[in-house]
Design a protein around this motif. Structure first.
Motif, PDB file in Angstrom:
ATOM      1  N   PHE B 113       0.843  -1.202   0.000  1.00  0.00           N
ATOM      2  CA  PHE B 113       0.000   0.000   0.000  1.00  0.00           C
ATOM      3  C   PHE B 113       0.882   1.257   0.000  1.00  0.00           C
ATOM      4  O   PHE B 113       0.723   2.154  -0.827  1.00  0.00           O
ATOM      5  CB  PHE B 113      -0.890  -0.062   1.249  1.00  0.00           C
ATOM      6  CG  PHE B 113      -1.933   1.032   1.358  1.00  0.00           C
ATOM      7  CD1 PHE B 113      -2.223   1.881   0.292  1.00  0.00           C
ATOM      8  CD2 PHE B 113      -2.653   1.177   2.552  1.00  0.00           C
ATOM      9  CE1 PHE B 113      -3.200   2.871   0.414  1.00  0.00           C
ATOM     10  CE2 PHE B 113      -3.621   2.164   2.680  1.00  0.00           C
ATOM     11  CZ  PHE B 113      -3.885   3.010   1.610  1.00  0.00           C
ATOM     12  N   SER B 114       1.832   1.309   0.914  1.00  0.00           N
ATOM     13  CA  SER B 114       2.615   2.542   1.034  1.00  0.00           C
ATOM     14  C   SER B 114       3.577   2.698  -0.149  1.00  0.00           C
ATOM     15  O   SER B 114       3.785   3.818  -0.628  1.00  0.00           O
ATOM     16  CB  SER B 114       3.308   2.611   2.397  1.00  0.00           C
ATOM     17  OG  SER B 114       4.646   2.257   2.313  1.00  0.00           O
ATOM     18  N   ASN B 115       4.102   1.597  -0.669  1.00  0.00           N
ATOM     19  CA  ASN B 115       4.951   1.715  -1.864  1.00  0.00           C
ATOM     20  C   ASN B 115       4.135   2.219  -3.053  1.00  0.00           C
ATOM     21  O   ASN B 115       4.609   3.025  -3.852  1.00  0.00           O
ATOM     22  CB  ASN B 115       5.590   0.368  -2.217  1.00  0.00           C
ATOM     23  CG  ASN B 115       6.661  -0.018  -1.216  1.00  0.00           C
ATOM     24  OD1 ASN B 115       7.226   0.849  -0.539  1.00  0.00           O
ATOM     25  ND2 ASN B 115       6.931  -1.297  -1.098  1.00  0.00           N
ATOM     26  N   TRP B 116       2.903   1.737  -3.136  1.00  0.00           N
ATOM     27  CA  TRP B 116       2.052   2.171  -4.250  1.00  0.00           C
ATOM     28  C   TRP B 116       1.720   3.665  -4.128  1.00  0.00           C
ATOM     29  O   TRP B 116       1.883   4.413  -5.084  1.00  0.00           O
ATOM     30  CB  TRP B 116       0.761   1.345  -4.280  1.00  0.00           C
ATOM     31  CG  TRP B 116      -0.285   1.959  -5.159  1.00  0.00           C
ATOM     32  CD1 TRP B 116      -0.287   1.981  -6.524  1.00  0.00           C
ATOM     33  CD2 TRP B 116      -1.439   2.686  -4.740  1.00  0.00           C
ATOM     34  NE1 TRP B 116      -1.381   2.675  -6.976  1.00  0.00           N
ATOM     35  CE2 TRP B 116      -2.111   3.115  -5.914  1.00  0.00           C
ATOM     36  CE3 TRP B 116      -1.986   3.015  -3.485  1.00  0.00           C
ATOM     37  CZ2 TRP B 116      -3.293   3.860  -5.869  1.00  0.00           C
ATOM     38  CZ3 TRP B 116      -3.163   3.749  -3.445  1.00  0.00           C
ATOM     39  CH2 TRP B 116      -3.800   4.163  -4.619  1.00  0.00           C
ATOM     40  N   ILE B 117       1.299   4.082  -2.951  1.00  0.00           N
ATOM     41  CA  ILE B 117       0.829   5.466  -2.849  1.00  0.00           C
ATOM     42  C   ILE B 117       1.982   6.452  -2.973  1.00  0.00           C
ATOM     43  O   ILE B 117       1.815   7.574  -3.450  1.00  0.00           O
ATOM     44  CB  ILE B 117      -0.001   5.701  -1.558  1.00  0.00           C
ATOM     45  CG1 ILE B 117      -0.896   6.928  -1.777  1.00  0.00           C
ATOM     46  CG2 ILE B 117       0.872   5.885  -0.330  1.00  0.00           C
ATOM     47  CD1 ILE B 117      -2.010   7.045  -0.799  1.00  0.00           C
ATOM     48  N   ARG B 118       3.183   6.009  -2.588  1.00  0.00           N
ATOM     49  CA  ARG B 118       4.332   6.895  -2.766  1.00  0.00           C
ATOM     50  C   ARG B 118       4.654   7.116  -4.236  1.00  0.00           C
ATOM     51  O   ARG B 118       5.334   8.065  -4.593  1.00  0.00           O
ATOM     52  CB  ARG B 118       5.559   6.334  -2.040  1.00  0.00           C
ATOM     53  CG  ARG B 118       5.583   6.747  -0.581  1.00  0.00           C
ATOM     54  CD  ARG B 118       6.938   6.477   0.011  1.00  0.00           C
ATOM     55  NE  ARG B 118       7.244   5.038  -0.041  1.00  0.00           N
ATOM     56  CZ  ARG B 118       8.326   4.505   0.488  1.00  0.00           C
ATOM     57  NH1 ARG B 118       9.210   5.272   1.083  1.00  0.00           N
ATOM     58  NH2 ARG B 118       8.541   3.218   0.428  1.00  0.00           N
ATOM     59  N   GLY B 119       4.151   6.224  -5.071  1.00  0.00           N
ATOM     60  CA  GLY B 119       4.391   6.357  -6.501  1.00  0.00           C
ATOM     61  C   GLY B 119       3.359   7.233  -7.200  1.00  0.00           C
ATOM     62  O   GLY B 119       3.412   7.405  -8.412  1.00  0.00           O
ATOM     63  N   THR B 120       2.417   7.800  -6.450  1.00  0.00           N
ATOM     64  CA  THR B 120       1.389   8.657  -7.042  1.00  0.00           C
ATOM     65  C   THR B 120       2.010   9.961  -7.538  1.00  0.00           C
ATOM     66  O   THR B 120       2.876  10.523  -6.879  1.00  0.00           O
ATOM     67  CB  THR B 120       0.309   8.974  -5.990  1.00  0.00           C
ATOM     68  OG1 THR B 120      -0.118   7.761  -5.405  1.00  0.00           O
ATOM     69  CG2 THR B 120      -0.874   9.670  -6.625  1.00  0.00           C
ATOM     70  N   ARG B 129      -9.134  10.588 -13.355  1.00  0.00           N
ATOM     71  CA  ARG B 129      -8.226   9.612 -12.741  1.00  0.00           C
ATOM     72  C   ARG B 129      -8.294   9.668 -11.219  1.00  0.00           C
ATOM     73  O   ARG B 129      -7.979   8.704 -10.553  1.00  0.00           O
ATOM     74  CB  ARG B 129      -6.787   9.866 -13.202  1.00  0.00           C
ATOM     75  CG  ARG B 129      -6.654   9.736 -14.713  1.00  0.00           C
ATOM     76  CD  ARG B 129      -5.275  10.086 -15.177  1.00  0.00           C
ATOM     77  NE  ARG B 129      -4.348   9.013 -14.847  1.00  0.00           N
ATOM     78  CZ  ARG B 129      -3.100   8.965 -15.300  1.00  0.00           C
ATOM     79  NH1 ARG B 129      -2.640   9.930 -16.075  1.00  0.00           N
ATOM     80  NH2 ARG B 129      -2.310   7.976 -14.967  1.00  0.00           N
ATOM     81  N   LEU B 130      -8.702  10.836 -10.704  1.00  0.00           N
ATOM     82  CA  LEU B 130      -8.758  10.990  -9.254  1.00  0.00           C
ATOM     83  C   LEU B 130      -9.685   9.954  -8.627  1.00  0.00           C
ATOM     84  O   LEU B 130      -9.376   9.358  -7.597  1.00  0.00           O
ATOM     85  CB  LEU B 130      -9.231  12.404  -8.893  1.00  0.00           C
ATOM     86  CG  LEU B 130      -9.399  12.627  -7.392  1.00  0.00           C
ATOM     87  CD1 LEU B 130      -8.055  12.597  -6.696  1.00  0.00           C
ATOM     88  CD2 LEU B 130     -10.116  13.928  -7.116  1.00  0.00           C
ATOM     89  N   SER B 131     -10.806   9.766  -9.297  1.00  0.00           N
ATOM     90  CA  SER B 131     -11.797   8.861  -8.745  1.00  0.00           C
ATOM     91  C   SER B 131     -11.215   7.453  -8.597  1.00  0.00           C
ATOM     92  O   SER B 131     -11.432   6.775  -7.593  1.00  0.00           O
ATOM     93  CB  SER B 131     -13.012   8.836  -9.662  1.00  0.00           C
ATOM     94  OG  SER B 131     -14.017   8.103  -9.045  1.00  0.00           O
ATOM     95  N   ARG B 132     -10.451   7.052  -9.597  1.00  0.00           N
ATOM     96  CA  ARG B 132      -9.839   5.734  -9.534  1.00  0.00           C
ATOM     97  C   ARG B 132      -8.835   5.653  -8.376  1.00  0.00           C
ATOM     98  O   ARG B 132      -8.763   4.680  -7.643  1.00  0.00           O
ATOM     99  CB  ARG B 132      -9.128   5.442 -10.857  1.00  0.00           C
ATOM    100  CG  ARG B 132      -8.979   3.966 -11.142  1.00  0.00           C
ATOM    101  CD  ARG B 132      -8.153   3.680 -12.372  1.00  0.00           C
ATOM    102  NE  ARG B 132      -8.450   4.574 -13.486  1.00  0.00           N
ATOM    103  CZ  ARG B 132      -7.602   4.814 -14.476  1.00  0.00           C
ATOM    104  NH1 ARG B 132      -6.418   4.237 -14.495  1.00  0.00           N
ATOM    105  NH2 ARG B 132      -7.915   5.624 -15.459  1.00  0.00           N
ATOM    106  N   LEU B 133      -8.076   6.738  -8.226  1.00  0.00           N
ATOM    107  CA  LEU B 133      -7.096   6.795  -7.137  1.00  0.00           C
ATOM    108  C   LEU B 133      -7.795   6.675  -5.781  1.00  0.00           C
ATOM    109  O   LEU B 133      -7.392   5.892  -4.918  1.00  0.00           O
ATOM    110  CB  LEU B 133      -6.320   8.121  -7.217  1.00  0.00           C
ATOM    111  CG  LEU B 133      -5.304   8.344  -6.104  1.00  0.00           C
ATOM    112  CD1 LEU B 133      -4.025   7.595  -6.405  1.00  0.00           C
ATOM    113  CD2 LEU B 133      -5.014   9.822  -5.920  1.00  0.00           C
TER     114      LEU B 133
END
Lengths: 487, 314
Positions: B113-120, B129-133
């Motif tokens: 989770f944290s690795n993914w969100i740091r890649g935002t 795209r925001l909605s998907r995020l």
């Protein structure tokens, strides 16, 4: 059989180095590893690479990382993992195991002696000033009794193998050696990634390390405690070895505490819990002496606990390792280790030192100065590879500066020949290549010493490099000790 | 048996709070983009900054309250301790400290989770795209709570985790109500208009309460009904009353099961809040001022947190 070899290892050449899998230069010198070689040979290099990538991703997701701090970021890096195991046959392991036990025993005798009568100093086996003026000698430990005379509960003895195939001790680590978590996690990783490879191979297990450590720590609890409570004291989540602290606390099922969780009242140590204060009897501390107690050592340390040494001196808590063990793994004291072993145990060392010239002795200094360009010169007080001059790789300027330092303060240096570390077949970008390795077996001592079969094999991933440290491109391998076929 | 370290109790409580916070923030950002348009048809992003009392901090870092700035501030900006990236990072740092207690599966998910969100990146915030995020953040938070529910050993730490989530949820719901209600005040003449309906619709949806609300009130969007639903409804898990009730019963269980002396003051404080919530009518609250009531409730929630902290975390 050779058809199989044509697969994975067909282009592999270990040159003049001793190969941990194939032995010396020609193949097949190590009959004990033949079965493993056959099994490994059947692996397809591409599939191997795929599984290696999966394994590294798993390490990252599992957070099996060490932490690197830069100005603006906290980076969690995995210790690169090489999927080709390092194999140790039964006979070699017996030698390493008994050699490590012998060494740890001698070190414990030595510490007991120098903090009490100091016979070895009076007998001039080891120079007085080398010990008493050593910054890691802790006068606070004088005449203090530790349970079972065990000062060093956990040790990691660094061992290398040269071209001649002989194991030698390169360094003793008897303060707070780290790396054991990788031994266990690497094995778990191999079991998940290569279940087919490992099945029925007869490899000594490593997963009981935590249990063995816990048992040893309970053995050394203060004698008056019936049901000892053990904790692991960590400098905290910003320490680069924090993963290992977590790992060990979890494996032992004991609380992972920081200094701020502890408090000393009436010379007894307690931890702060949601139930109030609970007594603590044994502390496996992964914190250097300096930081343990601001009242006694570094007064600015926030990592330790005020009053801890007082509780310790009164025998109300056991610290593992004991305070003041650093004097025994000093590089200068290392040079005397063969004499220390003979002195206390009346035995020849099972594992030799790497040939070491003690520059505080005139003969050693002269030899070092005469052969500077062939030798590795090490300052005795430093850890982690700092201040080392590698003669064969140094510039003329560096050699001259080294010579000057040697002449100015010879007692601060030892020198050793450059060792051509043994190699292991390792998965590199352009195929299976020889890479240099060392070995750190871990020993646990309560009443007696137990050695975890195998240990941490560190591998220098850069071609030709002999530096296995993780900060300089080192990785690790699973280490397989083959179970004796004779039972 | 070894009792839970005070420091670990605090860590797990805050891990629960930060995940709950991230989930609520993602809900609010998502719904705001989809439904909240002010009378000029523009999306009202300022209301979110007001909702979180972040005006001062926002003004220091940004100039305009446009979608780009507000979204950067609440999604990516690590200088904002409540941004999605910060909240998840904080939860992950807590999880790191808690590694000896939490399950490996919780830890692995938290890392992913944290690795993914740091890649935002900025471009992930663009319309469409925001909605998907936001949906993914919500789902990751739910995955976290699901994994925790399914794998976390039920000792004291489990209760502290629940306490953290429930107190944060109660707090978030009061804030949500507060700002939406506040925002509507200048346009009271719009009551019942299409715009008004869409606002309340958005409010309910951000709390995942639209369908549940419909089951209780099959027609209309009467403001008092929406307020009553989010404040008092005992069966809707995100209502203030339900969250506080959960908190209370978890704390009671924790004390009994593990024979803890602490927590009595927090329970006393909770009792007051719950009594008021049980005994007040929505009409009376709205007559006296919903904002004042919500403010009072938030103060009590903060005080409950302080008392819990004094008894267990120090």
């Amino acid at each position: 059989m050779n058809n199989h070899l044509a697969n994975l290892f067909s282009d592999y050449q270990s040159n003049d180095f001793y190969c941990e899998l194939f032995g010396n230069s020609q193949r097949g010198l190590r009959p004990d590893t033949q079965a493993i070689i056959e099994r490994l040979s059947t692996l397809d290099p591409e599939r191997l690479r795929q599984r290696a990538q999966d394994a590294e991703r798993e390490l990252y997701n599992l957070g099996i990382t060490f932490t690197v701090y830069t100005q603006r970021d906290v980076i969690d890096r995995i210790l690169p993992f090489d999927v080709l195991p390092r194999v140790i046959d039964t006979a070699d392991w017996k030698r390493i195991e008994s050699g490590v036990i012998q060494r740890v025993s001698a070190i414990n005798h030595f510490l007991q002696d120098i903090y009490h009568e100091g016979r070895i100093l009076k007998d001039a086996i080891v120079p007085n000033e080398l010990i008493l003026e050593n910054p890691n000698f802790r006068p606070e430990m004088r005449d203090l009794q530790v349970p079972h005379g065990t000062y060093v509960h956990v040790s990691g003895i660094d061992i290398v193998r040269g071209e001649d195939g002989k194991f030698r001790v390169l360094e003793d680590n008897v303060r707070t050696p780290s790396g054991v978590s990788y031994v266990v996690e690497n094995r778990h990783l191999m079991q998940r990634a290569f279940p087919d490879l490992m099945e029925g191979t007869g490899i000594e297990p490593v997963s009981n390390y935590g249990q063995k450590l816990h048992e040893a720590l309970i053995e050394v609890a203060p004698a008056q405690v019936l049901d000892p409570r053990v904790v692991l004291l960590s400098p905290g989540s910003y320490n680069s070895a924090y993963f290992e602290h977590i790992f060990l606390a979890r494996e032992m099922g004991v609380p992972l505490v920081e200094g701020r969780d502890l408090i000393v009242e009436d010379s007894r140590v307690f931890m702060k819990t949601i139930k109030g204060l609970i007594p603590v009897d044994v502390i496996y501390r992964r914190l250097n002496d300096d930081f343990l107690d601001p009242q006694v050592f570094n007064s600015t340390s926030l990592l330790g606990c005020a009053g801890l040494m007082d509780a310790y001196a009164k025998g109300n808590v056991t610290l593992a390792n004991a305070v003041g063990t650093g004097v025994a793994d000093d590089k200068a004291v290392y040079a005397y280790m063969p004499r220390i072993i003979r002195y206390y145990l009346d035995e020849e060392p099972i594992l030799d030192n790497v040939e070491t010239h003690i520059c505080r002795e005139a003969e050693g200094l002269q030899y070092t100065l005469n052969h500077l360009e062939e030798l590795v010169v090490k300052p005795v007080g430093e850890a982690g590879g700092y201040g080392i001059t590698v003669g064969p790789k140094a510039s003329q300027e560096e050699l001259e500066s080294c010579r000057a330092s040697l002449l100015e303060n010879p007692a601060n240096y030892i020198s050793q020949p450059m060792i051509n570390l043994s190699v292991c077949p390792t998965l590199a970008e352009d195929g299976i290549m020889p890479r240099h390795v060392d070995l750190r077996p871990f020993a646990v001592t309560g009443k007696e010493t137990w050695v975890l079969p195998g240990g941490l094999t560190r591998v220098a991933l850069r071609p030709g490099s002999i530096i296995v440290n993780s900060s300089q491109g080192g990785g690790s391998k699973d280490t397989w000790v083959l179970r004796s076929s004779r039972g | 048996m070894t009792a839970l370290l005070s420091r670990h109790a605090a860590c797990i409580y805050w891990m629960g709070r930060y995940i709950e916070r991230a989930e609520n923030l993602a809900r609010i950002l998502d719904v705001n983009e989809t439904y909240s348009r002010d009378s000029r048809g523009g999306q009202n992003w300022r209301s979110i900054v007001e909702l979180y009392n972040d005006k001062n901090q926002f003004d220091e870092l940004y100039e305009d309250y446009d979608d780009k700035n507000v979204l950067s501030f609440y999604v990516l900006d690590s200088r904002n301790p409540s941004s999605l990236v910060s909240a998840v990072q904080t939860a992950r740092e807590n999880a790191r400290t808690l590694r000896p207690l939490i399950s490996t599966e919780m830890w692995v998910h938290m890392n992913v989770f944290s690795n993914w969100i740091r890649g935002t990146r900025e471009e992930d915030l663009k319309e469409g795209r925001l909605s998907r995020l936001c949906m993914q953040v919500r789902q990751e938070c739910q995955a976290h709570t699901g994994i925790t529910e399914g794998t976390f050993y039920r000792d004291e730490s489990w209760y502290f985790y629940q306490l953290g989530r429930m107190i944060e949820r109660a707090d978030q719901t009061t804030r949500l109500l507060d700002v939406k209600y506040h925002m509507l005040l200048p346009s009271l003449h719009d009551v019942g208009s299409a715009l008004d309906v869409s606002q309340w619709n958005a409010l309910l949806r951000s709390a995942a309460g639209y369908h549940a609300f419909r089951r209780v009130y099959p027609t209309g969007f009467a403001v008092p009904n929406v307020v009553a639903f989010l404040l008092f409804n005992d069966s809707f898990p995100r209502s203030v009353h339900a969250s506080i009730g959960q908190f209370e019963s978890q704390l009671t269980d924790l004390r009994q099961k593990f024979q803890l002396m602490g927590g009595a003051d927090a329970l006393g404080e909770l009792y007051d809040v719950r009594t008021v919530l049980s005994e007040s009518s929505v009409d009376a609250i709205m007559t006296r001022g919903l904002h004042e009531f919500l403010d009072w409730t938030q103060q009590r929630i903060i005080s409950v947190g302080d008392k819990l902290s004094a008894d267990f975390f120090s």
